[in-house]
Design an enzyme around this catalytic site. Structure first.
Site, short mmCIF file in Angstrom:
data_model
loop_
_atom_site.label_atom_id
_atom_site.label_comp_id
_atom_site.label_asym_id
_atom_site.label_seq_id
_atom_site.Cartn_x
_atom_site.Cartn_y
_atom_site.Cartn_z
N GLU A 129 50.07 49.80 40.78
CA GLU A 129 50.60 48.88 41.80
C GLU A 129 52.12 48.77 41.71
O GLU A 129 52.71 47.83 42.26
CB GLU A 129 49.96 47.50 41.63
CG GLU A 129 50.39 46.73 40.39
CD GLU A 129 49.56 47.08 39.15
OE1 GLU A 129 49.57 46.28 38.21
OE2 GLU A 129 48.93 48.15 39.14
N ASN A 172 41.64 43.16 42.23
CA ASN A 172 40.59 44.14 41.94
C ASN A 172 39.36 43.50 41.32
O ASN A 172 38.21 43.83 41.67
CB ASN A 172 41.13 45.23 41.01
CG ASN A 172 41.84 46.33 41.76
OD1 ASN A 172 41.55 46.59 42.92
ND2 ASN A 172 42.80 46.96 41.11
N ASP A 221 42.59 48.85 47.18
CA ASP A 221 43.16 49.98 47.94
C ASP A 221 43.73 49.51 49.27
O ASP A 221 44.78 49.98 49.71
CB ASP A 221 42.07 51.04 48.19
CG ASP A 221 41.66 51.74 46.91
OD1 ASP A 221 42.38 51.61 45.90
OD2 ASP A 221 40.61 52.42 46.92
#
Length: 363
Positions: free
Chosen positions: A285, A250, A259
């Site tokens: 996650e 990220n 995503d």
């Protein structure tokens, strides 16, 4: 025997059963009218021969339509075709009853209107309009013939005024059928929209929108059901999975890439599962995998197969970087709550991360 006879007569098909219910309601109306006609004969108001002919005609028609309804699929008859046929038959009976009822003939006109009202709920407006026109023409022809051949019993002025009232009532009923049809169409449309909305709500309540996996809320229900199903048998495994270095993905590539990782992971993971395995997004996650009816060694083999698929997948936007996951696997002991199994799997997952990630640790 009674149950078999009921099935034989009424069928188990819901649609056919409903059609036969309408037919039975029509038969009840026939019986009521026959009883009233017999009273007219008893008091000298109707001709016995003509009344017997009408009764026989009605009985034969009822039996014939029962056979047609039962065999409508083989005969390729649509329900609305059967409804139109029954309405025409009923209107003929109504005209016949009017002709033989003497001073009580005006009462038979109400039955004509009732027949058209019945059709409002089974036919399209155009069909109802045509039946109303048929009823007006049929009853008008009968009234004209009666006043022409027996003006003493059927005065022309009386018949003309009676016909006017009947025509007005039938035309009004036909117009109302159009409005009823529009109302039914709106209600069906609203019902369809409501059903679609409920389906969407049901999906949102059970499925994670991003990964299309079962969400945590629904997974808790699945685990409760599994506990009830196997209250004292230890043949269930639970695994907790965590994507390695997901925060780094990220931070480096952005949340859109994160995503994409979650979506690709869920697709690759599901491809390695058995039909009765359930994979849920547990949070962020982290994922929880329920493996029912499986030995620990076979459960570990499923996770290893899943790990190979995840390592081999290509995620858009990661510049060729590979993804892996760590997992903790626990076997449910006899009578052990699933919450305790998950706790042991979580500890095993922590050990997998401490040992360097990209590995499976069995609790």
């Amino acid at each position: 025997m009674l149950r078999r006879l009921a099935i034989l007569l009424c069928s188990t098909d819901p649609r056919l059963h409903r059609m036969l219910q309408y037919w039975a309601a029509t038969c009840v109306l026939y019986f009521v009218c026959i009883g009233l006609l017999l009273q007219q004969v008893k008091h000298g108001l109707s001709d016995p021969g003509a009344t017997q002919g009408l009764m026989l005609f009605g009985a034969c028609g009822a039996v014939a339509f029962y056979v047609l309804i039962r065999l409508h699929a083989r005969l390729k008859l649509a329900p609305d075709q059967l409804a139109v046929g029954q309405a025409v038959f009923s209107l003929v009976c109504s005209v016949w009853a009017y002709a033989i009822s003497g001073p009580l003939r005006a009462a038979m006109l109400t039955m004509t209107v009732v027949i058209i009202v019945f059709c409002m709920f089974a036919l399209r407006p155009r069909q109802t309009h045509l039946l109303s026109a048929f009823a007006i023409l049929g009853m008008g022809a009968a009234m004209w013939w009666l006043q022409a051949h027996d003006p003493l019993r059927f005065p022309p002025v009386t018949e003309a005024i009676t016909f006017g009232y009947l025509a007005g009532a039938l035309m009004s009923t036909a117009l109302l059928s159009g409005e009823m049809s529009k109302l039914r169409s709106r209600l069906k449309h609203q019902k369809r929209e409501l059903s679609d909305a409920l389906d969407t709500i049901r999906v949102l309540a059970t499925v994670d929108e991003l990964t299309s996996l079962v969400n945590r809320r629904h997974m808790n229900s699945v685990l409760e059901a599994e506990e009830r199903r196997h209250a004292s048998v230890a043949d269930t495994c639970i695994a907790l999975l965590d994507i390695d270095f997901f925060k780094r993905v990220n931070d480096r590539y952005g949340h859109a890439a994160g995503d994409a990782v979650l979506r690709c992971f869920s697709a690759a993971a599901r491809a390695a599962l058995r039909d009765n395995d359930v994979l849920a997004r547990w949070g962020g996650e982290e994922f929880l995998l329920l493996l029912p009816d499986i030995a620990p060694a076979d459960a570990q083999a499923v996770l290893e197969r899943m790990a190979e698929r995840v390592r081999a997948m290509t995620v858009p936007g990661l510049d060729g970087s590979r993804i892996s996951f760590s997992a903790g696997l626990a076997t449910r002991r006899a009578g052990e709550p699933c919450a305790e199994v998950i706790s042991r799997a979580d500890k095993a997952l922590y050990l997998a991360k401490e040992a360097g990630r990209d590995r499976i640790v069995v609790a």
